[in-house]
Design an enzyme around this catalytic site. Sequence first.
Site, PDB file in Angstrom:
ATOM      1  N   GLU A 268      10.496 -16.739 -21.670  1.00  7.79           N
ATOM      2  CA  GLU A 268      11.344 -15.555 -21.627  1.00  7.79           C
ATOM      3  C   GLU A 268      11.921 -15.253 -20.249  1.00  7.79           C
ATOM      4  O   GLU A 268      13.033 -14.760 -20.150  1.00  7.79           O
ATOM      5  CB  GLU A 268      10.548 -14.331 -22.121  1.00  7.79           C
ATOM      6  CG  GLU A 268      10.299 -14.317 -23.611  1.00  7.79           C
ATOM      7  CD  GLU A 268      11.578 -14.187 -24.423  1.00  7.79           C
ATOM      8  OE1 GLU A 268      12.441 -13.369 -24.062  1.00  7.79           O
ATOM      9  OE2 GLU A 268      11.707 -14.926 -25.418  1.00  7.79           O
ATOM     10  N   SER A 534     -11.617  10.834 -71.804  1.00  5.44           N
ATOM     11  CA  SER A 534     -13.022  11.105 -72.150  1.00  5.44           C
ATOM     12  C   SER A 534     -13.966  10.964 -70.974  1.00  5.44           C
ATOM     13  O   SER A 534     -15.133  11.368 -71.065  1.00  5.44           O
ATOM     14  CB  SER A 534     -13.470  10.155 -73.273  1.00  5.44           C
ATOM     15  OG  SER A 534     -12.723  10.410 -74.453  1.00  5.44           O
TER      16      SER A 534
END
Length: 836
Positions: A268, A534
């Site tokens: 870089e 239930s």
Amino acid sequence: MPADDKGRLGIRPGDRAKDARRDRTPPAETPQNAGRTQPPRQAADAPRAKKPAGRAADDGARTLREPAANEGTRKPAAATGEKASRKAAPRRAGAAGAKTVPLRPAANAPARPQAGSAQDAASGERPRKAAGGQPRAATGAPKKAASSRATNPRRSSADGAPVRAAPARPAAPAPRRKPRRKFSFVRFVFRMGVTLTLLGIVAVGGIIAYYAATMPPIAEWAVPERPPNVAILADDGALIANRGDTGGRAVTLESLPAHVPQAVIAIEDRRFYAHPGVDPIGLARAMATNLSSGQLRQGGSTLSQQLAKNLFLSPSRTIERKIQEMILAVWLEIQYSKDEILSMYLNRVYLGAGAYGVDGAARQYFDKPAEDLTIAEAAMVAGLLKAPSYYAPTNNIGRAQARAAIVVEAMREQGYITDMDALVARENPATVRAPKVATSGGYVADWVADVLPGFVGSITEDVIVETSVDLELQDLAQAALQDTLDTEGAAKGVSQGAVVVLDSGGAVKALVGGRKYGDSQYNRAVDAARQPGSAFKPFVYLAALEDGLSPQTMRIDQPLQIGNWKPQNYNKKYRGPVSLQTGLSLSLNTIAVQLAMEVGPQAVVDTAHRLGVRSNLQPNASIALGTSEVTLLELTTAYVPFSNGGVGVVPYVIRRIKTAEGNLLYERSNGGSREVLTLEHAGQMNQMMAATVTSGTARRAELPGWQAAGKTGTSQDWRDAWFVGYTAFFTAGVWLGNDDNSPTKRATGGTLPAVLWKQLMENVHEGMRPAELPGAPEAAAATLAMDVIPADDPWNAPAVSTAPPGADAGVARGARGWAGEPENAGGSFLRRLFGG
């Protein structure tokens, strides 16, 4: 003629000496001038108009000699004898009978000194002499004097004939001009280049100054604080995930292997330690490379510029943003050292897949901290900087490895690694190792991040959160859910699910909020509210037991109508008189509705809230069938008191919070538990729900060798399928359905959820010593005793206490031995679960 008159008439200075000599020489006597006399010159001390002090030159009228009729062209003095006569003639006397022509001085003409005047004497200068030893007249008048004398109409003789003036002095030869230089193209280009460069520097400086003026004052510039990272750990200290804007903890250069920052610099910003924030050489090199290749292959931004963009600016590509980026980069270089800038960059840069910083990327792609990265892995991470999403190894591993090879070669060229290191790195490229809990631990981490501010407030620094989650159980829960959905989900029309596992103290040991975290981060275990069906009935039956009924109390299973509502059983069949235990194990809707109406819907709601349900429940008749929505986490929490003998719990996942430096911010205390139901009622409920597993709707969830209990649930139109069950150690809840709330293909709680629960709990309890549920043996004995009693009014049979006479409920609970050493397990798994 006086010198000042000559100056006013435009006579050149060079002609003054000639006029002076001519004036001093008396004209020869001729018939034309016989008898003529010239008037005497004005006295030297006569007053003069507008003369500066000290100037006593004679500025009176001068005589102009009229040429004789026979005078021809003027000859040299040596040939005519004029030289001798000039020497003998007095300076101020003219020949007898000579005609004088006075010249009026101009009113505004400056006085000019004559040769040998008082001004010369005052200044100490010696008057210059002519060739014959006489003083020369002063010079300095314009060179057009001869021309003026030749054409001035005032200069004429007495009879009107013009006076012939002396010939003009020949002009000095013009200076010789240098030869013109030959045109040179190289010189032209050089000059134009210098000129354009200077103009460009001025223009660039102006542009920079303009955009710099639009920025805030320098005094207000400050590097924003790095977003705090939240490291979420499992109960054994293993990292589950990082949360925060960075996705990884902050690392220092000293803690990293040298090849990690070197890989970034090599690819870089090779001149990172040489430039002042902006690299003109690197920029020129990038421009040359891009022009020669015809495409954008290199960028000119330094690491300092990239950091400035990440910290202060938007990602827009404009001239203004680029110039501001350069200004801020130079400012960063002034404020911080190179190592500090590099450290900030490595901890904040985005590296794809939601990872910020090298540590976040290391854990995301290689399941290891940044300190353990190899050369090949460091090269792959550095290669992501060019295009994080494009080169992410999770998207295309081949592309990421090719990019990493370029980084390795750059490191070799810069001398960071040897040829052998580069060869090894290229021949053994890095491969992706997904985190162990990448698909499920994310749900836990998100939940922790959501509730964390409630414990420590606003987070301004990195913190470490220790949780109760067991990674082994987490993996088991995730695997059970995915296996069930992969094998039977399509056949049953089920696409999603959730699993929660709690221990008897309410600690969350595993939580899976969906099928795959990478596809959907919505936490269905914590945030999704659905009708439990239930699975809500145990609270109805517990309210009935607390109202004086027992598991053997009889009720009639028959058609029922409440207003316009006619509740029906699942199979639309009716069994007649049944016990409460049978009604719960077979999930008979009519029995549950009858009990809810007997004790009152509000009593059912209060019972559910007391045990741990937090959602808003509607106190109506349909509450018995679970029509009010709840989440899986709170429903599972409300079942825990059944498993631990009646102690209510608050589900928790955070055990301890501390800073990265070790400062304790929060630690959970063990106090605050309270009894929410008696041991007697807990035993009765365990007896009834154990029958649900052994002979009721949850037979697919039966665990061989273990006493387990639970309840199935199915919402209207088969949209949701539930099963919540427990042993003496763990309570687990399962939900299956669809996110769009569409009906399944008749999936019930007794099918897929029960199967999934059994698969999970068998693995969880492997190697552990079986333990009985609290109060269940005593409840079973009481049931056998009641079976021999004639039931003339079975549905009104009195409840039978299962606790020994005079025994305290707390003592009975303490007498349980369900935390014994697990069989053939060496104690390791149990100790991890309970801290023993």
